[in-house]
Design a protein around this motif. Structure first.
Motif, mmCIF file in Angstrom:
data_model
loop_
_atom_site.group_PDB
_atom_site.id
_atom_site.type_symbol
_atom_site.label_atom_id
_atom_site.label_comp_id
_atom_site.label_asym_id
_atom_site.label_seq_id
_atom_site.Cartn_x
_atom_site.Cartn_y
_atom_site.Cartn_z
ATOM 1 N N MET A 3 0.552 -1.520 0.401
ATOM 2 C CA MET A 3 -0.127 -0.490 -0.100
ATOM 3 C C MET A 3 0.612 1.481 0.036
ATOM 4 O O MET A 3 1.977 1.638 0.397
ATOM 5 C CB MET A 3 -0.668 0.294 1.268
ATOM 6 N N LYS A 4 0.534 2.083 -0.323
ATOM 7 C CA LYS A 4 0.841 3.469 -0.602
ATOM 8 C C LYS A 4 1.444 4.003 0.859
ATOM 9 O O LYS A 4 0.049 3.491 2.133
ATOM 10 C CB LYS A 4 0.299 4.538 -1.569
ATOM 11 N N GLN A 5 2.067 4.971 0.612
ATOM 12 C CA GLN A 5 2.992 5.003 2.853
ATOM 13 C C GLN A 5 2.668 6.786 3.204
ATOM 14 O O GLN A 5 2.408 6.819 4.158
ATOM 15 C CB GLN A 5 3.898 4.197 3.422
ATOM 16 N N ASN A 6 2.023 7.133 2.226
ATOM 17 C CA ASN A 6 1.875 8.754 2.164
ATOM 18 C C ASN A 6 1.848 8.788 0.348
ATOM 19 O O ASN A 6 1.633 8.663 -0.538
ATOM 20 C CB ASN A 6 3.552 8.980 2.475
ATOM 21 N N GLU A 7 1.192 10.458 0.740
ATOM 22 C CA GLU A 7 0.768 10.669 -0.192
ATOM 23 C C GLU A 7 1.718 11.496 -1.440
ATOM 24 O O GLU A 7 1.125 11.316 -2.528
ATOM 25 C CB GLU A 7 -0.133 12.036 -0.003
ATOM 26 N N LEU A 8 3.055 11.325 -1.297
ATOM 27 C CA LEU A 8 3.889 10.958 -2.621
ATOM 28 C C LEU A 8 3.843 9.331 -3.629
ATOM 29 O O LEU A 8 3.986 9.374 -4.492
ATOM 30 C CB LEU A 8 5.628 10.764 -2.155
ATOM 31 N N GLY A 9 3.170 8.772 -3.313
ATOM 32 C CA GLY A 9 2.770 7.535 -3.212
ATOM 33 C C GLY A 9 3.874 6.387 -3.056
ATOM 34 O O GLY A 9 3.770 4.953 -4.095
ATOM 35 N N ASP A 10 4.752 6.290 -2.450
ATOM 36 C CA ASP A 10 5.733 5.248 -2.307
ATOM 37 C C ASP A 10 5.158 4.061 -1.740
ATOM 38 O O ASP A 10 4.322 4.237 -0.270
ATOM 39 C CB ASP A 10 6.676 6.451 -0.801
ATOM 40 N N VAL A 11 5.191 2.721 -2.132
ATOM 41 C CA VAL A 11 5.200 1.990 -1.197
ATOM 42 C C VAL A 11 5.998 1.056 -0.611
ATOM 43 O O VAL A 11 5.977 0.224 0.238
ATOM 44 C CB VAL A 11 4.463 1.089 -2.839
ATOM 45 N N LEU A 12 6.944 1.623 -0.829
ATOM 46 C CA LEU A 12 8.449 1.373 -0.075
ATOM 47 C C LEU A 12 9.200 2.859 0.913
ATOM 48 O O LEU A 12 9.284 3.142 0.282
ATOM 49 C CB LEU A 12 10.038 0.613 -0.460
ATOM 50 N N ASP A 13 8.498 2.297 2.424
ATOM 51 C CA ASP A 13 9.035 3.744 3.255
ATOM 52 C C ASP A 13 9.944 3.205 3.661
ATOM 53 O O ASP A 13 10.879 2.014 4.362
ATOM 54 C CB ASP A 13 8.209 4.441 3.712
ATOM 55 N N HIS A 14 10.975 4.195 4.846
ATOM 56 C CA HIS A 14 11.748 3.891 5.731
ATOM 57 C C HIS A 14 12.039 4.354 7.306
ATOM 58 O O HIS A 14 10.759 5.733 7.213
ATOM 59 C CB HIS A 14 12.915 4.798 4.512
ATOM 60 N N VAL A 15 12.247 3.950 7.933
ATOM 61 C CA VAL A 15 12.657 4.244 9.285
ATOM 62 C C VAL A 15 14.122 4.926 9.816
ATOM 63 O O VAL A 15 14.883 3.872 9.947
ATOM 64 C CB VAL A 15 12.028 3.541 10.179
ATOM 65 N N ILE A 16 14.419 6.491 9.382
ATOM 66 C CA ILE A 16 15.071 6.531 9.995
ATOM 67 C C ILE A 16 15.401 8.151 9.841
ATOM 68 O O ILE A 16 14.324 8.601 9.785
ATOM 69 C CB ILE A 16 16.068 6.688 8.254
ATOM 70 N N ALA A 17 16.239 8.304 10.705
ATOM 71 C CA ALA A 17 16.525 10.307 11.772
ATOM 72 C C ALA A 17 16.981 10.811 10.512
ATOM 73 O O ALA A 17 17.974 10.384 9.857
ATOM 74 C CB ALA A 17 16.720 9.726 12.450
ATOM 75 N N THR A 18 16.405 11.402 9.809
ATOM 76 C CA THR A 18 16.152 12.434 8.146
ATOM 77 C C THR A 18 16.626 13.804 9.522
ATOM 78 O O THR A 18 16.897 14.935 9.079
ATOM 79 C CB THR A 18 15.221 12.762 7.946
ATOM 80 N N SER A 19 16.486 14.194 11.013
ATOM 81 C CA SER A 19 17.019 15.337 11.133
ATOM 82 C C SER A 19 17.045 14.812 13.035
ATOM 83 O O SER A 19 16.879 13.869 13.259
ATOM 84 C CB SER A 19 15.504 16.474 11.005
ATOM 85 N N ASN A 20 17.316 16.356 13.541
ATOM 86 C CA ASN A 20 17.444 16.368 15.148
ATOM 87 C C ASN A 20 16.139 16.360 15.510
ATOM 88 O O ASN A 20 16.647 16.686 17.560
ATOM 89 C CB ASN A 20 18.744 17.328 15.614
ATOM 90 N N LYS A 21 15.210 16.530 15.040
ATOM 91 C CA LYS A 21 14.420 16.744 15.642
ATOM 92 C C LYS A 21 13.425 16.208 16.794
ATOM 93 O O LYS A 21 13.919 14.835 17.183
ATOM 94 C CB LYS A 21 12.841 16.857 14.888
ATOM 95 N N THR A 22 12.627 15.919 17.752
ATOM 96 C CA THR A 22 12.314 14.838 18.938
ATOM 97 C C THR A 22 10.673 15.367 18.738
ATOM 98 O O THR A 22 9.904 16.423 17.887
ATOM 99 C CB THR A 22 12.772 15.922 20.305
ATOM 100 N N LEU A 23 10.139 14.394 18.906
ATOM 101 C CA LEU A 23 8.149 13.856 19.120
ATOM 102 C C LEU A 23 7.567 15.336 19.603
ATOM 103 O O LEU A 23 6.787 15.805 19.321
ATOM 104 C CB LEU A 23 8.004 13.192 19.927
ATOM 105 N N ASP A 24 8.575 16.027 20.554
ATOM 106 C CA ASP A 24 7.813 17.402 21.070
ATOM 107 C C ASP A 24 7.427 18.303 19.928
ATOM 108 O O ASP A 24 7.113 19.362 20.199
ATOM 109 C CB ASP A 24 8.703 18.278 22.216
ATOM 110 N N ASP A 25 8.144 18.016 18.904
ATOM 111 C CA ASP A 25 8.119 19.499 17.787
ATOM 112 C C ASP A 25 6.961 18.777 16.692
ATOM 113 O O ASP A 25 6.793 17.787 16.885
ATOM 114 C CB ASP A 25 8.992 19.400 16.921
#
Length: 373
Positions: free
Chosen positions: A128-150
């Motif tokens: 299934m698509k996982q975002n509105e870009l249509g990606d069917v293969l997605d990633h779990v990876i830190a792309t920034s130093n944000k935290t969930l408080d943001d």
């Protein structure tokens, strides 16, 4: 044993049948401290299975098919019939999860590893698509130093510990390409066990779990077509119990003024639900090794991860591939259960995807580092 209550069907609670609030038993009702001493939830690939996956995976990379249209029939896996049967059994009628171990991803390169992972997924469901870009293969990876408080942070793109939750698919799968320097364990907890504990402790509040709740959609996907959607937390139809949970998404939906305010009873049952998920012994923690593949039925168990520390080198950072699968085995669910608006690939998706989707394996295994920043 708690008293047996009955919820009568009504338009407001989306129920289609009356429900007896009684404890649920079966293989999906488990405790992590009991499974931690066993190993039968780990499927070790045979040499023949691994060899077939590697051979067919290399052909997949060479053929370079469109990930949106390729099917399992295009790439048969006869030697993996036993693997597929065991994974299907555990998802449909067993514990709700299985960990497959034995792939040598550190030797493959990411394209071959991703191809093998995608092939395995095709034989268990429809990506299934996982975002509105249509990606069917997605990633779990830190792309920034944000935290969930943001409020702009995406849970899959930060290093924080995540609260237990369900994803927006029938099945969610993870493949570990690279593990963290420290932490980052995958944690699972039985939705059935949580419900049984809520029922035992607060039988007066348990019925609320079967009523509709408002969920934050924007927090999960900043390109979502609406800010929120609605779903019950629990479904019980024809003797089949299912869970869809994630209190942080319910709580953050309260940020939108158009969403009805939570009642005191709703707040209390959410608090209790979360407390139970954190109790010692309930969750099963898995320390992913490179090549591990975890298959999870979202209706059976919730998942989270512990916080983690990345290696300083960008190429060594923790990196998981993720699949969402539609697996139609006739599982009965109440109307409007889960994020049911997410469509399987091939269902009018070409017109909805935005520029930037990655639909060939070599590009799909490379994270979009702008996503989540």
């Amino acid at each position: 044993m708690p008293p047996c209550q009955t919820i009568e069907p009504s338009e407001s609670n989306l129920m289609t049948t009356a429900i007896d609030l009684s404890p649920i038993s079966g293989p999906s009702s488990w405790r992590g401290d009991e499974l931690a001493t066993a190993t039968d939830w780990i499927y070790h690939l045979s040499d023949a299975e691994r060899a077939e996956l590697e051979t067919v995976g290399r052909r997949f990379v060479t053929d370079n098919p469109d990930l949106r249209t390729v099917t399992a029939a295009d790439y048969p896996l006869p030697a993996c019939a036993g693997l597929n049967a065991e994974c299907a059994h555990q998802l449909d009628a067993g514990r709700g999860f299985v960990l497959v171990r034995g792939l040598r991803t550190e030797e493959y390169g990411d394209a071959l590893a991703g191809a093998i992972f995608y092939l395995m997924g095709l034989h268990l469901g429809v990506p299934m698509k996982q975002n509105e870009l249509g990606d069917v293969l997605d990633h779990v990876i830190a792309t920034s130093n944000k935290t969930l408080d943001d409020p702009t942070a995406l849970p899959s793109r930060v290093r924080d510990r995540l609260p237990f939750h369900s994803d927006s698919s029938d099945v969610v799968a993870l493949m570990c390409l690279r593990a963290a320097q420290a932490g980052g364990s995958s944690s699972l907890v039985s939705g059935t066990t949580i419900y049984n504990e809520v029922l035992r402790r607060r039988p007066d509040l348990a019925h609320l779990l079967f009523e509709p709740w408002h969920w934050d959609w924007y927090k999960q996907d900043h390109d979502a077509p609406a800010k929120t959607y609605t779903s019950p937390i629990c479904s019980y139809v024809d003797g089949i119990f299912s869970t869809y949970a994630g209190s942080s998404m319910i709580t953050s939906a309260q940020d939108y003024p158009e969403v009805p305010r939570l009642t005191e009873d709703q707040i209390e049952v959410l608090r209790l639900y979360d407390e139970i998920t954190q109790e010692p012994g309930l969750a099963l923690d898995m320390d992913f090794q490179p090549g591990d593949v975890q298959w999870l039925l979202n209706y059976a168990a919730l998942h989270s991860r512990t916080g983690y520390v990345d290696f300083p080198e960008p190429e060594r950072r923790r990196h998981l591939l993720r699949l969402w699968l539609k697996r139609d085995v006739g599982r009965p669910l109440v109307s409007g259960f889960g994020k049911n608006v997410v469509q399987a690939r091939g269902e009018e998706r070409e017109e909805t995807v935005k520029d930037g989707g990655r639909f060939r394996i070599a590009e799909a295994v490379v994270p979009n580092f702008e996503w989540g920043n």
